[in-house]
Design a protein around this motif. Structure first.
Motif, PDB file in Angstrom:
ATOM      1  N   MET A  55       6.009 -11.049  -7.491  1.00  0.00           N
ATOM      2  CA  MET A  55       5.929  -9.608  -7.730  1.00  0.00           C
ATOM      3  C   MET A  55       4.841  -9.006  -6.834  1.00  0.00           C
ATOM      4  O   MET A  55       3.763  -9.565  -6.707  1.00  0.00           O
ATOM      5  N   ARG A  56       5.152  -7.878  -6.226  1.00  0.00           N
ATOM      6  CA  ARG A  56       4.185  -7.243  -5.338  1.00  0.00           C
ATOM      7  C   ARG A  56       3.077  -6.580  -6.148  1.00  0.00           C
ATOM      8  O   ARG A  56       3.319  -5.995  -7.209  1.00  0.00           O
ATOM      9  N   ASN A  57       1.846  -6.699  -5.638  1.00  0.00           N
ATOM     10  CA  ASN A  57       0.700  -6.130  -6.320  1.00  0.00           C
ATOM     11  C   ASN A  57       0.107  -5.020  -5.461  1.00  0.00           C
ATOM     12  O   ASN A  57      -0.431  -5.280  -4.380  1.00  0.00           O
ATOM     13  N   THR A  58       0.249  -3.783  -5.897  1.00  0.00           N
ATOM     14  CA  THR A  58      -0.337  -2.640  -5.186  1.00  0.00           C
ATOM     15  C   THR A  58      -1.218  -1.827  -6.132  1.00  0.00           C
ATOM     16  O   THR A  58      -1.377  -0.629  -5.972  1.00  0.00           O
ATOM     17  N   ALA A  59      -1.791  -2.507  -7.131  1.00  0.00           N
ATOM     18  CA  ALA A  59      -2.547  -1.810  -8.167  1.00  0.00           C
ATOM     19  C   ALA A  59      -3.863  -1.230  -7.645  1.00  0.00           C
ATOM     20  O   ALA A  59      -4.372  -0.248  -8.196  1.00  0.00           O
ATOM     21  N   LEU A  97      -6.470  -0.400  -3.985  1.00  0.00           N
ATOM     22  CA  LEU A  97      -6.379  -0.125  -2.548  1.00  0.00           C
ATOM     23  C   LEU A  97      -6.385  -1.429  -1.752  1.00  0.00           C
ATOM     24  O   LEU A  97      -5.611  -1.608  -0.807  1.00  0.00           O
ATOM     25  N   ALA A  98      -7.246  -2.354  -2.141  1.00  0.00           N
ATOM     26  CA  ALA A  98      -7.308  -3.627  -1.423  1.00  0.00           C
ATOM     27  C   ALA A  98      -6.014  -4.413  -1.587  1.00  0.00           C
ATOM     28  O   ALA A  98      -5.509  -5.032  -0.641  1.00  0.00           O
ATOM     29  N   ALA A  99      -5.467  -4.388  -2.813  1.00  0.00           N
ATOM     30  CA  ALA A  99      -4.212  -5.104  -3.049  1.00  0.00           C
ATOM     31  C   ALA A  99      -3.073  -4.483  -2.248  1.00  0.00           C
ATOM     32  O   ALA A  99      -2.214  -5.190  -1.708  1.00  0.00           O
ATOM     33  N   ALA A 100      -3.068  -3.146  -2.177  1.00  0.00           N
ATOM     34  CA  ALA A 100      -2.036  -2.461  -1.402  1.00  0.00           C
ATOM     35  C   ALA A 100      -2.147  -2.822   0.071  1.00  0.00           C
ATOM     36  O   ALA A 100      -1.144  -3.031   0.756  1.00  0.00           O
ATOM     37  N   ARG A 101      -3.399  -2.886   0.578  1.00  0.00           N
ATOM     38  CA  ARG A 101      -3.591  -3.288   1.981  1.00  0.00           C
ATOM     39  C   ARG A 101      -3.072  -4.696   2.217  1.00  0.00           C
ATOM     40  O   ARG A 101      -2.355  -4.964   3.181  1.00  0.00           O
ATOM     41  N   ASP A 102      -3.442  -5.619   1.322  1.00  0.00           N
ATOM     42  CA  ASP A 102      -2.997  -7.001   1.493  1.00  0.00           C
ATOM     43  C   ASP A 102      -1.476  -7.105   1.397  1.00  0.00           C
ATOM     44  O   ASP A 102      -0.847  -7.883   2.127  1.00  0.00           O
ATOM     45  N   ASP A 103      -0.896  -6.304   0.498  1.00  0.00           N
ATOM     46  CA  ASP A 103       0.562  -6.319   0.355  1.00  0.00           C
ATOM     47  C   ASP A 103       1.220  -5.807   1.633  1.00  0.00           C
ATOM     48  O   ASP A 103       2.197  -6.398   2.116  1.00  0.00           O
TER      49      ASP A 103
END
Length: 275
Positions: A1-5, A7-13
């Motif tokens: 499951m994608r994690n965009t919770a 800002l850092a997670a969104a960048r990594d995603d």
């Protein structure tokens, strides 16, 4: 499951998506195209892309560029507009494209002319024979009436809406858009003057040669006379590579008095501008 919770997670995603191949996308660099033509050295490619059904694209190409459109499934319809990249007010004139060569139907050897009597591009390859320079593309009103929706992001976008978006990428507006030509879905004029729908011959290719630096706009959407009740369009592949423009050594240069004059006009214009 994608994690965009966060800002850092969104960048990594987002970074994790690098290198992902989608059904429709530009391939960067062009030489990385998984569908590179077998007869072209991939290192020569300057544009490679799959345009989604109901999608659009635009590109500026150099004089002498060959552009190959491939209808993968037999259901693509490439609505194409051309503009001079150095003087965008000079653009495709469909009436002159049919009238001056004394040819109503597009095919190999046919010039795509501007209103100034110059050849913007020449059709140099064609395995389809099913094209149209009469009907233009679809409008929002047309698609809304036929399919119930015409929005560019909807299930049945109009050609006019898609070309307007493509034009905006090149600093052009809706008022800059003349009638377009369409490849891979043909019509003929019947004895009674009405249009007869021919449709497609199946998977095919059309190749254009840019005789001047060009802005190319493409909308891959249903032809206005497509009788199928459902919006039906297939993927469109584009590959382009550098070659040379038509010159005196080419057979088509002097094939007719009208073409000879048009190519002379084009070369004089290009050389005066140092193109």
């Amino acid at each position: 499951m994608r994690n965009t919770a966060t800002l850092a997670a969104a960048r990594d995603d987002a970074r994790s998506q690098a290198g992902t191949l989608a059904d429709a996308m530009p391939y960067l660099p062009a030489s990385s195209s998984p569908f590179a033509p077998a007869d072209v050295d991939p290192s020569r490619l300057t544009w490679a892309e799959t345009v989604a059904p109901g999608g659009y694209t635009s590109k500026v190409v150099a004089r002498g560029t060959r552009i190959r459109f491939t209808d993968v499934t037999g259901d693509a319809c490439a609505h194409v507009l051309l503009f001079s990249a150095v003087a965008p007010w000079e653009r495709l004139n469909v009436a002159d494209t049919q009238k001056i060569p004394w040819q109503a139907y597009l095919g190999a050897g046919h010039p795509l002319l501007s209103g100034d009597g110059r050849v913007l591009a020449t059709v140099v390859g064609d395995t389809s024979g099913r094209h149209d320079a009469f009907c233009g593309t679809t409008s929002d009103a047309w698609n809304t009436r036929k399919y119930g929706d015409a929005a560019p992001e909807g299930p049945s976008p109009s050609g006019r809406g898609l070309l307007t978006l493509a034009a905006a990428k090149q600093g052009l507006g809706p008022r800059d858009l003349p009638p377009s030509v369409s490849f891979f879905q043909g019509v003929r004029v019947g004895a009674d003057g009405a249009f007869d729908w021919l449709g497609s011959t199946g998977p095919a290719e059309v190749e254009l040669l840019a005789e001047l630096p060009l802005i190319v706009l493409v909308a891959n959407t249903a032809h206005p006379l497509d009788p199928r009740p459902e919006f039906t369009v297939g993927p469109l592949r584009v590959h382009a590579w550098r070659d040379g423009p038509t010159g005196p050594a080419d057979e088509r240069f002097t094939s007719t008095p009208e073409l000879h004059r048009a190519y002379l006009n084009t070369i004089e214009h290009a050389e005066a501008r140092g193109l």
